[in-house]
Structure formats: C-alpha cells, structure tokens
Design an enzyme around this catalytic site. Sequence first.
Site, PDB file in Angstrom:
ATOM      1  N   VAL A  56      36.711 -33.995  31.667  1.00  0.00           N
ATOM      2  CA  VAL A  56      36.388 -34.074  33.096  1.00  0.00           C
ATOM      3  C   VAL A  56      36.155 -35.545  33.437  1.00  0.00           C
ATOM      4  O   VAL A  56      35.394 -36.227  32.744  1.00  0.00           O
ATOM      5  CB  VAL A  56      35.117 -33.237  33.398  1.00  0.00           C
ATOM      6  CG1 VAL A  56      34.675 -33.424  34.840  1.00  0.00           C
ATOM      7  CG2 VAL A  56      35.365 -31.760  33.096  1.00  0.00           C
ATOM      8  N   GLY A 112      43.528 -17.643  31.194  1.00  0.00           N
ATOM      9  CA  GLY A 112      42.763 -17.383  32.418  1.00  0.00           C
ATOM     10  C   GLY A 112      42.091 -16.025  32.499  1.00  0.00           C
ATOM     11  O   GLY A 112      41.772 -15.567  33.602  1.00  0.00           O
ATOM     12  N   ASN A 147      39.045 -15.334  31.579  1.00  0.00           N
ATOM     13  CA  ASN A 147      37.691 -15.562  32.121  1.00  0.00           C
ATOM     14  C   ASN A 147      37.749 -15.861  33.609  1.00  0.00           C
ATOM     15  O   ASN A 147      36.921 -15.360  34.378  1.00  0.00           O
ATOM     16  CB  ASN A 147      37.000 -16.709  31.385  1.00  0.00           C
ATOM     17  CG  ASN A 147      36.317 -16.241  30.117  1.00  0.00           C
ATOM     18  OD1 ASN A 147      35.250 -15.628  30.172  1.00  0.00           O
ATOM     19  ND2 ASN A 147      36.957 -16.490  28.984  1.00  0.00           N
ATOM     20  N   HIS A 184      31.658 -22.181  25.892  1.00  0.00           N
ATOM     21  CA  HIS A 184      32.252 -22.472  24.586  1.00  0.00           C
ATOM     22  C   HIS A 184      32.140 -21.201  23.728  1.00  0.00           C
ATOM     23  O   HIS A 184      31.083 -20.576  23.697  1.00  0.00           O
ATOM     24  CB  HIS A 184      31.518 -23.640  23.920  1.00  0.00           C
ATOM     25  CG  HIS A 184      32.208 -24.076  22.673  1.00  0.00           C
ATOM     26  ND1 HIS A 184      33.357 -24.851  22.683  1.00  0.00           N
ATOM     27  CD2 HIS A 184      31.950 -23.803  21.370  1.00  0.00           C
ATOM     28  CE1 HIS A 184      33.755 -25.041  21.439  1.00  0.00           C
ATOM     29  NE2 HIS A 184      32.924 -24.427  20.622  1.00  0.00           N
ATOM     30  N   ASN A 209      30.401 -25.216  31.541  1.00  0.00           N
ATOM     31  CA  ASN A 209      31.482 -24.835  30.633  1.00  0.00           C
ATOM     32  C   ASN A 209      31.020 -23.664  29.784  1.00  0.00           C
ATOM     33  O   ASN A 209      29.821 -23.472  29.580  1.00  0.00           O
ATOM     34  CB  ASN A 209      31.805 -26.020  29.714  1.00  0.00           C
ATOM     35  CG  ASN A 209      32.930 -25.716  28.745  1.00  0.00           C
ATOM     36  OD1 ASN A 209      33.945 -25.118  29.119  1.00  0.00           O
ATOM     37  ND2 ASN A 209      32.766 -26.100  27.478  1.00  0.00           N
TER      38      ASN A 209
END
Length: 190
Positions: A91, A13, A15, A107, A105
């Site tokens: 999702v 977590g 980010n 990546h 998202n």
Amino acid sequence: MGKNIVIFASGTGTNAENIIRYFEKKKSASIKIKLVLSNKKEAQVLERAKRLNIPCRYIPKNDWEKGEEILSLLQSNEIDLIVLAGFLLKVPDSLLEAYPRRIVNIHPALLPKYGGKGMYGNRVHEAVAAAGETETGITIHYINKEYDKGEIISQVTCPIQPDDTPEEIASKVHALEYEYYPQVIESLLS
Ligand code: GAR
C-alpha cells in the site's frame, strides 16, 4: 451517517464477495462497499464485483506506486475504511498517511508467525502444515509500512489435525475469514 468501504484485492475475491454480501443483507448498518480496486487486470474479484453491481477498476502497478490517482478516487468516493482482501501489493505511503488506522488486512495465519513478503494464500498453509503446527487461524490487523507487522485487531484460532493437508487447513481458515472479517469491519465502523 453512512460509512463507505473500498476493497483492494488481487485474486479470487471470495472474501471480497463475502463482505459485499454481508453488508448488502445488513442494510441497517448503513455500511456500503463503494468500490473494488485490483492491481490485476484478470483478477476474478473484478468479475465478482461486476456481478454484484459494485463499481470496480483495475489500476496498473505504476499507479499504485504513485498513489495520487487512487487517493483522489478514494476521496471522491468519501471512503472511511480501506479493506484489503487478498491484496498482494504494498500500500503506498501516501495512503497510509491519509488513512491512519483506517486500512485493515486479513492474514491467513496467526501473525507474527508465517507472515512477511511472499507469504500469502496457499504458501502460508503449506508452511503451517510442513511445520507440524497443531493450530492456525486468522489475523486481522492494521497496515503499516512493513508487510504483516501492523497493530493486531483480532485473532481467531482453529485446530489442525496431524493428517490435515494444506488444502484442508486452507478451508478451515477460509471458514474463519468468512465468519469474522465482516463482523470486525462492522465493529471498526460503528
Ligand atoms: C485469503 O485467505 C487472505 O487471507 C489471503 O489471501 C486469501 C485471498 O483469498 N491474504 C494473504 O495471504 C495476505 N498476505 P480470496 O481472494 O478468495 O479472498
């Protein structure tokens, strides 16, 4: 009118915390992180959210697959944007249909390279190092039904030195994530 974000995360977590802190500082942007959801009970991201006073919940895998409970949670929180930050489950289709071009998202590589199911976190950096790449970076993209195949919003690159370890590559990529992900989210909502 203010805009509301939910963060989906499965792991450490960092980010998520960076995004929360960014929008806390920028009160003028009137963008609020309303909720953090995780599919992992023990995920460190839930501890971070609690510490930062952001409502957070663990949702078991079955409920992610069904999607109804999550959908009603997002609707009751008037969520405008779903932000994935190290989220490793698929999702559900019901969310994709309810939030078209409103699920993003990040990546940790330059898609379409080093993406797809099972490619996440350090596995990506190990593959990039093993292939002898001279650059890597981040990809911010919309989600669709296939892992890492949604429309690309933004990519930022960084150089790799020949003797960089996967850990060194990871730290360069994290620095890009922390700098750019909040800014891109902000631009999508303004
Ligand atoms: C981040 O590097 C993110 O790009 C990556 O997981 C890490 C999560 O770190 N996501 C993926 O690999 C998705 N395929 P964090 O939990 O410390 O933010």
